[in-house]
Design an enzyme around this catalytic site. Structure first.
Site, mmCIF file in Angstrom:
data_model
loop_
_atom_site.group_PDB
_atom_site.id
_atom_site.type_symbol
_atom_site.label_atom_id
_atom_site.label_comp_id
_atom_site.label_asym_id
_atom_site.label_seq_id
_atom_site.Cartn_x
_atom_site.Cartn_y
_atom_site.Cartn_z
ATOM 1 N N ALA A 127 -86.535 -93.849 -53.680
ATOM 2 C CA ALA A 127 -86.837 -94.480 -52.169
ATOM 3 C C ALA A 127 -88.098 -94.454 -51.109
ATOM 4 O O ALA A 127 -88.919 -93.469 -51.926
ATOM 5 C CB ALA A 127 -85.704 -94.215 -51.592
ATOM 6 N N GLY A 172 -83.889 -93.152 -57.274
ATOM 7 C CA GLY A 172 -83.256 -94.719 -56.700
ATOM 8 C C GLY A 172 -83.443 -95.504 -57.866
ATOM 9 O O GLY A 172 -82.669 -95.770 -58.019
ATOM 10 N N GLU A 175 -81.578 -94.511 -60.632
ATOM 11 C CA GLU A 175 -79.912 -95.259 -60.694
ATOM 12 C C GLU A 175 -79.933 -96.786 -61.182
ATOM 13 O O GLU A 175 -78.776 -97.040 -61.400
ATOM 14 C CB GLU A 175 -79.448 -94.986 -58.882
ATOM 15 N N GLU A 195 -83.037 -85.565 -56.508
ATOM 16 C CA GLU A 195 -82.469 -85.765 -55.100
ATOM 17 C C GLU A 195 -82.149 -84.580 -54.318
ATOM 18 O O GLU A 195 -82.773 -84.799 -53.189
ATOM 19 C CB GLU A 195 -80.562 -86.578 -54.702
#
Length: 325
Positions: A127, A172, A175, A195
């Site tokens: 992010a 992310g 991900e 995270e």
């Protein structure tokens, strides 16, 4: 304008007829699924010593979309391009990728999608925390939902998807890679769901896709420790399919991904899409339901011209020429 214009849809998607198998699963042609009870634009990574032409290019500040042509026709490369932010996931990138994925979903001439980076040494740092820090608390939830939806849509594209990790894939970024069918990494690449270091959890599918890739216990250890793995370590855990030594150009994973995509090109495109669907949906249900899904997917390839072409080519001892029909 920085935002990517919606990619041009060149062909109509392949549509299957609705079918019901023993009351267990139903083909939904609109959803294309079975319902069950349960300005670094010229970055050399796009050629990397291999001539890659593009017949249809849509580009913006944050994402480069290339439709390869010639012998590589049918391969689409999505290149993340935010060098100043280490390819961090921003509002604009989510919007651009969402538009690109939506266009790919509707194009039945696309055989394989490669997701890579245009920025040397980085895949995606997760992010955009600088942008996130400026968001009001009420904006964070909706943004994470949009990012999660994007990654889910990437994961449900009907054609094969390959993530090429030539650099760090964190949070992310990993991900996104986990949503792809196949992952290829340079041995020097670093990856992890980190995270918990920020007192949050993976919010775009990481807690669900990582256990499915490496097993529940290993996934818990990696997430609890916010551990970062090398490409070689990721390969040993089954997190990536291939780990390759990085080259001088910094695009070894991309080139390996391109080689894989070229292996897929000669095969029957409808068959590949149905095989992907059968595997993906079958893994989420019990074996009996999974076998019913496989039967339903098989029934979709029987009436195709490609199946007849395969039989004829075998008889005539020549390579088949599949058209996705």
């Amino acid at each position: 304008m920085a935002a990517l214009v919606r990619c041009r849809v060149l062909f109509q998607p392949f549509r299957c007829q609705t079918s019901i198998i023993n009351g267990v699963c139903r083909w939904d042609s609109a959803l294309h699924t079975f319902l069950t009870p349960r300005a670094h634009c010229a970055r050399h990574a796009f050629n990397g010593g291999v001539r890659l032409n593009s017949s249809d290019v849509k580009s913006g500040d944050d994402l480069i979309v290339r439709y390869l042509d010639g012998d590589d026709s049918g391969i689409v490369v999505l290149g993340i391009n935010r060098p100043a932010s280490k390819n961090a996931i921003s509002k604009n990138l989510v919007m651009m990728m969402s538009e690109a994925v939506e266009s790919l979903k509707m194009n039945n001439k696309v055989r394989t999608v490669i997701l890579c980076s245009m920025v040397p040494g980085i895949f995606c740092a997760g992010a955009d925390l600088k942008e996130r820090a400026k968001m009001h608390q009420s904006e964070v939830g909706p943004f994470v939902t949009k990012a999660r939806t994007l990654i889910t849509e990437l994961g449900t594209l009907p054609m094969p998807t390959i993530a090429a990790l030539d650099g760090a894939a964190l949070g992310g970024g990993l991900e996104m890679a986990l949503a792809c069918d196949i992952r290829v990494a340079a041995t020097s690449a670093k990856m992890g769901l980190v995270e918990t270091k920020l007192a949050i959890i993976p919010g775009a599918g990481g807690t669900q896709r990582l256990p499915r890739a490496v097993g529940v216990s290993v996934a818990k250890e990696l997430i609890f420790a916010a551990r970062v793995l090398s490409g070689e370590e990721a390969k040993s855990l089954g997190l990536v399919n291939h780990a390759v030594e990085q080259n001088a150009s910094g695009d070894a994973a991309y080139l390996r991904a391109l080689d894989l995509a070229r292996e897929f090109i000669p095969q029957g495109p409808i068959a590949i899409r149905m095989a992907k669907l059968a595997i993906n949906q079958g893994m989420e249900v019990d074996l009996k339901t999974g076998l019913a899904i496989e039967e339903a997917c098989y029934s979709q390839v029987i009436p195709t011209k490609d199946r007849l072409e395969g039989l004829l080519a075998f008889k005539e001892k020549r390579p088949p020429c599949y058209k996705g029909e």
